[in-house]
Design a protein around this motif. Structure first.
Motif, PDB file in Angstrom:
ATOM      1  N   GLN A 163       0.836  -1.206   0.000  1.00  0.00           N
ATOM      2  CA  GLN A 163       0.000   0.000   0.000  1.00  0.00           C
ATOM      3  C   GLN A 163       0.870   1.255   0.000  1.00  0.00           C
ATOM      4  O   GLN A 163       0.605   2.217  -0.743  1.00  0.00           O
ATOM      5  CB  GLN A 163      -0.917   0.012   1.230  1.00  0.00           C
ATOM      6  N   ILE A 164       1.932   1.257   0.819  1.00  0.00           N
ATOM      7  CA  ILE A 164       2.814   2.426   0.886  1.00  0.00           C
ATOM      8  C   ILE A 164       3.529   2.628  -0.438  1.00  0.00           C
ATOM      9  O   ILE A 164       3.651   3.756  -0.918  1.00  0.00           O
ATOM     10  CB  ILE A 164       3.817   2.274   2.051  1.00  0.00           C
ATOM     11  N   SER A 165       3.977   1.541  -1.048  1.00  0.00           N
ATOM     12  CA  SER A 165       4.675   1.684  -2.338  1.00  0.00           C
ATOM     13  C   SER A 165       3.709   2.203  -3.417  1.00  0.00           C
ATOM     14  O   SER A 165       4.093   3.005  -4.270  1.00  0.00           O
ATOM     15  CB  SER A 165       5.316   0.367  -2.762  1.00  0.00           C
ATOM     16  N   GLU A 166       2.428   1.766  -3.370  1.00  0.00           N
ATOM     17  CA  GLU A 166       1.443   2.287  -4.318  1.00  0.00           C
ATOM     18  C   GLU A 166       1.200   3.784  -4.088  1.00  0.00           C
ATOM     19  O   GLU A 166       1.133   4.580  -5.038  1.00  0.00           O
ATOM     20  CB  GLU A 166       0.120   1.524  -4.202  1.00  0.00           C
ATOM     21  N   ARG A 167       1.089   4.206  -2.818  1.00  0.00           N
ATOM     22  CA  ARG A 167       0.915   5.626  -2.509  1.00  0.00           C
ATOM     23  C   ARG A 167       2.113   6.438  -2.981  1.00  0.00           C
ATOM     24  O   ARG A 167       1.954   7.533  -3.549  1.00  0.00           O
ATOM     25  CB  ARG A 167       0.727   5.833  -1.007  1.00  0.00           C
ATOM     26  N   LEU A 168       3.307   5.884  -2.711  1.00  0.00           N
ATOM     27  CA  LEU A 168       4.523   6.580  -3.123  1.00  0.00           C
ATOM     28  C   LEU A 168       4.568   6.721  -4.643  1.00  0.00           C
ATOM     29  O   LEU A 168       4.912   7.786  -5.168  1.00  0.00           O
ATOM     30  CB  LEU A 168       5.758   5.822  -2.612  1.00  0.00           C
ATOM     31  N   LEU A 169       4.226   5.648  -5.336  1.00  0.00           N
ATOM     32  CA  LEU A 169       4.188   5.708  -6.789  1.00  0.00           C
ATOM     33  C   LEU A 169       3.162   6.739  -7.268  1.00  0.00           C
ATOM     34  O   LEU A 169       3.435   7.525  -8.172  1.00  0.00           O
ATOM     35  CB  LEU A 169       3.866   4.316  -7.367  1.00  0.00           C
ATOM     36  N   HIS A 170       2.003   6.743  -6.623  1.00  0.00           N
ATOM     37  CA  HIS A 170       0.962   7.700  -6.969  1.00  0.00           C
ATOM     38  C   HIS A 170       1.438   9.133  -6.708  1.00  0.00           C
ATOM     39  O   HIS A 170       1.231  10.037  -7.532  1.00  0.00           O
ATOM     40  CB  HIS A 170      -0.309   7.394  -6.170  1.00  0.00           C
ATOM     41  N   LEU A 171       2.109   9.339  -5.561  1.00  0.00           N
ATOM     42  CA  LEU A 171       2.633  10.668  -5.256  1.00  0.00           C
ATOM     43  C   LEU A 171       3.712  11.086  -6.251  1.00  0.00           C
ATOM     44  O   LEU A 171       3.769  12.237  -6.675  1.00  0.00           O
ATOM     45  CB  LEU A 171       3.194  10.718  -3.834  1.00  0.00           C
ATOM     46  N   GLU A 172       4.574  10.154  -6.616  1.00  0.00           N
ATOM     47  CA  GLU A 172       5.626  10.458  -7.593  1.00  0.00           C
ATOM     48  C   GLU A 172       5.009  10.809  -8.952  1.00  0.00           C
ATOM     49  O   GLU A 172       5.470  11.721  -9.639  1.00  0.00           O
ATOM     50  CB  GLU A 172       6.600   9.292  -7.725  1.00  0.00           C
ATOM     51  N   GLN A 173       3.972  10.085  -9.327  1.00  0.00           N
ATOM     52  CA  GLN A 173       3.299  10.396 -10.599  1.00  0.00           C
ATOM     53  C   GLN A 173       2.633  11.767 -10.526  1.00  0.00           C
ATOM     54  O   GLN A 173       2.682  12.558 -11.477  1.00  0.00           O
ATOM     55  CB  GLN A 173       2.270   9.322 -10.951  1.00  0.00           C
ATOM     56  N   GLY A 174       2.021  12.070  -9.372  1.00  0.00           N
ATOM     57  CA  GLY A 174       1.389  13.380  -9.202  1.00  0.00           C
ATOM     58  C   GLY A 174       2.418  14.489  -9.206  1.00  0.00           C
ATOM     59  O   GLY A 174       2.220  15.558  -9.786  1.00  0.00           O
ATOM     60  N   LYS A 175       3.556  14.267  -8.570  1.00  0.00           N
ATOM     61  CA  LYS A 175       4.624  15.257  -8.535  1.00  0.00           C
ATOM     62  C   LYS A 175       5.184  15.478  -9.933  1.00  0.00           C
ATOM     63  O   LYS A 175       5.445  16.614 -10.346  1.00  0.00           O
ATOM     64  CB  LYS A 175       5.723  14.811  -7.580  1.00  0.00           C
ATOM     65  N   ALA A 176       5.361  14.395 -10.660  1.00  0.00           N
ATOM     66  CA  ALA A 176       5.875  14.515 -12.027  1.00  0.00           C
ATOM     67  C   ALA A 176       4.878  15.282 -12.896  1.00  0.00           C
ATOM     68  O   ALA A 176       5.272  16.108 -13.739  1.00  0.00           O
ATOM     69  CB  ALA A 176       6.135  13.132 -12.611  1.00  0.00           C
ATOM     70  N   ALA A 177       3.591  15.046 -12.667  1.00  0.00           N
ATOM     71  CA  ALA A 177       2.568  15.751 -13.452  1.00  0.00           C
ATOM     72  C   ALA A 177       2.573  17.232 -13.104  1.00  0.00           C
ATOM     73  O   ALA A 177       2.480  18.096 -13.986  1.00  0.00           O
ATOM     74  CB  ALA A 177       1.199  15.139 -13.198  1.00  0.00           C
ATOM     75  N   THR A 178       2.692  17.558 -11.826  1.00  0.00           N
ATOM     76  CA  THR A 178       2.712  18.979 -11.441  1.00  0.00           C
ATOM     77  C   THR A 178       3.983  19.657 -11.918  1.00  0.00           C
ATOM     78  O   THR A 178       3.964  20.819 -12.317  1.00  0.00           O
ATOM     79  CB  THR A 178       2.587  19.145  -9.914  1.00  0.00           C
ATOM     80  N   GLU A 179       5.075  18.953 -11.918  1.00  0.00           N
ATOM     81  CA  GLU A 179       6.317  19.535 -12.447  1.00  0.00           C
ATOM     82  C   GLU A 179       6.199  19.780 -13.944  1.00  0.00           C
ATOM     83  O   GLU A 179       6.676  20.781 -14.465  1.00  0.00           O
ATOM     84  CB  GLU A 179       7.508  18.609 -12.156  1.00  0.00           C
ATOM     85  N   ALA A 180       5.561  18.854 -14.625  1.00  0.00           N
ATOM     86  CA  ALA A 180       5.363  19.039 -16.067  1.00  0.00           C
ATOM     87  C   ALA A 180       4.453  20.234 -16.319  1.00  0.00           C
ATOM     88  O   ALA A 180       4.681  21.016 -17.249  1.00  0.00           O
ATOM     89  CB  ALA A 180       4.785  17.778 -16.681  1.00  0.00           C
ATOM     90  N   GLU A 181       3.431  20.403 -15.484  1.00  0.00           N
ATOM     91  CA  GLU A 181       2.520  21.545 -15.638  1.00  0.00           C
ATOM     92  C   GLU A 181       3.243  22.853 -15.357  1.00  0.00           C
ATOM     93  O   GLU A 181       3.070  23.845 -16.064  1.00  0.00           O
ATOM     94  CB  GLU A 181       1.323  21.407 -14.696  1.00  0.00           C
TER      95      GLU A 181
END
Length: 153
Positions: A123-141
């Motif tokens: 569960q933690i690794s899924e959250r971390l992956l989700h957070l990393e994807q969200g961070k990458a998306a916000t950085e791209a924006e």
């Protein structure tokens, strides 16, 4: 006359040798009995009687009596080298079985804890992956946003 003395001397030595051999054989036949007596053998009388029977069989069975008498020990029974009684062995076996069941319970509990930890880790690794994807998306924006503002100007 000296011939007669030699005849009597030879007869004396012959009778003496026969008596010594007779008593020697009787003393030898009793060795397994003495060993069994010293070791407090449970078949003491049987070994003693079999020793007398061995006199009539010209000591053919005597080695077997000796083996029979020497196999028994007061401390450990039939000469197996084990100084523990059967009840002590059973008690140790019961302790081992109790410890084994305790270990099996602990093993089951540890497996449950491990599966719970594994699920939490997943569960933690899924959250971390989700957070990393969200961070990458916000950085791209944010990276595309200044470029768009510069284009508008």
């Amino acid at each position: 006359m000296s011939n007669e003395f030699l005849d009597y001397a030879a007869l004396f030595f012959l009778i003496f040798a026969c008596i010594v051999m007779f008593y020697g054989v009787i003393a030898i036949h009793d060795i397994p009995y003495e060993i069994a007596k010293k070791r407090n053998h449970p078949h003491l009388e049987a070994i003693h009687y079999a020793g007398w029977v061995s006199l009539f069989t010209l000591h053919v069975i005597w080695p077997f009596l000796w083996i029979w008498a020497t196999l028994w020990h007061k401390e450990n029974g039939w000469g197996n080298g084990n100084h523990q009684t059967e009840s002590e062995n059973i008690a140790k076996l019961n302790q081992y079985l109790e410890k084994k069941s305790d270990f099996e319970k602990q093993n089951h509990e540890l497996k449950q804890e491990l599966s719970a930890i594994s699920q939490k880790f997943h569960q933690i690794s899924e959250r971390l992956l989700h957070l990393e994807q969200g961070k990458a998306a916000t950085e791209a924006e944010t990276a595309t946003a200044p470029a768009q503002t510069q284009e508008k100007e």
